[in-house]
Structures are given as structure tokens and as C-alpha cells.
Motif scaffolding. Sequence first.
Motif, PDB file in Angstrom:
ATOM      1  N   ARG A 131       0.708   9.328 -13.529  1.00 51.30           N
ATOM      2  CA  ARG A 131       1.547   9.849 -14.615  1.00 51.30           C
ATOM      3  C   ARG A 131       2.897   9.134 -14.651  1.00 51.30           C
ATOM      4  N   GLU A 132       3.503   8.899 -13.486  1.00 48.54           N
ATOM      5  CA  GLU A 132       4.776   8.181 -13.429  1.00 48.54           C
ATOM      6  C   GLU A 132       4.614   6.761 -13.961  1.00 48.54           C
ATOM      7  N   ARG A 133       3.498   6.137 -13.633  1.00 54.89           N
ATOM      8  CA  ARG A 133       3.238   4.770 -14.086  1.00 54.89           C
ATOM      9  C   ARG A 133       3.120   4.722 -15.614  1.00 54.89           C
ATOM     10  N   ILE A 134       2.447   5.718 -16.202  1.00 54.92           N
ATOM     11  CA  ILE A 134       2.288   5.775 -17.657  1.00 54.92           C
ATOM     12  C   ILE A 134       3.633   6.033 -18.331  1.00 54.92           C
ATOM     13  N   VAL A 135       4.406   6.972 -17.795  1.00 56.23           N
ATOM     14  CA  VAL A 135       5.717   7.284 -18.365  1.00 56.23           C
ATOM     15  C   VAL A 135       6.619   6.050 -18.323  1.00 56.23           C
ATOM     16  N   LYS A 136       6.577   5.324 -17.231  1.00 59.53           N
ATOM     17  CA  LYS A 136       7.391   4.119 -17.103  1.00 59.53           C
ATOM     18  C   LYS A 136       6.968   3.068 -18.127  1.00 59.53           C
ATOM     19  N   GLN A 154       0.829  -1.202   0.000  1.00 56.81           N
ATOM     20  CA  GLN A 154       0.000   0.000   0.000  1.00 56.81           C
ATOM     21  C   GLN A 154       0.868   1.258   0.000  1.00 56.81           C
ATOM     22  N   ASP A 155       1.950   1.247   0.756  1.00 55.94           N
ATOM     23  CA  ASP A 155       2.861   2.401   0.794  1.00 55.94           C
ATOM     24  C   ASP A 155       3.507   2.636  -0.567  1.00 55.94           C
ATOM     25  N   ASP A 156       3.924   1.579  -1.237  1.00 59.18           N
ATOM     26  CA  ASP A 156       4.536   1.707  -2.562  1.00 59.18           C
ATOM     27  C   ASP A 156       3.534   2.245  -3.572  1.00 59.18           C
ATOM     28  N   ALA A 157       2.316   1.790  -3.511  1.00 63.50           N
ATOM     29  CA  ALA A 157       1.292   2.242  -4.453  1.00 63.50           C
ATOM     30  C   ALA A 157       0.974   3.720  -4.243  1.00 63.50           C
ATOM     31  N   ALA A 158       1.048   4.192  -3.020  1.00 60.75           N
ATOM     32  CA  ALA A 158       0.730   5.589  -2.728  1.00 60.75           C
ATOM     33  C   ALA A 158       1.818   6.536  -3.237  1.00 60.75           C
ATOM     34  N   GLU A 159       3.047   6.055  -3.367  1.00 62.74           N
ATOM     35  CA  GLU A 159       4.156   6.911  -3.776  1.00 62.74           C
ATOM     36  C   GLU A 159       4.224   7.119  -5.284  1.00 62.74           C
ATOM     37  N   ILE A 160       3.657   6.208  -6.065  1.00 61.14           N
ATOM     38  CA  ILE A 160       3.747   6.280  -7.529  1.00 61.14           C
ATOM     39  C   ILE A 160       2.472   6.913  -8.074  1.00 61.14           C
ATOM     40  N   THR A 161       2.639   8.023  -8.794  1.00 64.37           N
ATOM     41  CA  THR A 161       1.480   8.691  -9.373  1.00 64.37           C
ATOM     42  C   THR A 161       1.096   8.014 -10.682  1.00 64.37           C
TER      43      THR A 161
END
Length: 48
Positions: free
Chosen positions: A20-25, A11-18
Motif C-alpha cells: 500500500r505504501e508503494r502504491i501511494v508513493k 531485503q530489509d528495506d523491502a520488508a519494511e515497505i508495504t
Amino acid sequence: MFDNLEDKIRQDDAAEITPRERIVKAVAIGVLSILLFGGLYFAVRMLE
């Protein structure tokens, strides 16, 4: 609230990634994959 420490970490890891960051990656991984496999394909074609 959490069954174990793994759930809390997830849950902590999911909260840190926006989003937009997920799409860019995902786009970056796609482009690099195409370049890598395209380069390998053309290298094999040049050897023939």
C-alpha cells in the motif's frame, strides 16, 4: 544465506515497505509530475 551486506540491506528495506505504501508513493509521484510539467507547460504558453 546472503552473498553480501548489500543483499541483506536490500531485503530489509523491502520488508519494511508495504504494498500500500508503494502504491501511494507511486501515485503521489505521478500527481506531482503532472502538476509540475503541466504548470511549466501553461507558464510557457502564457509567455507566448
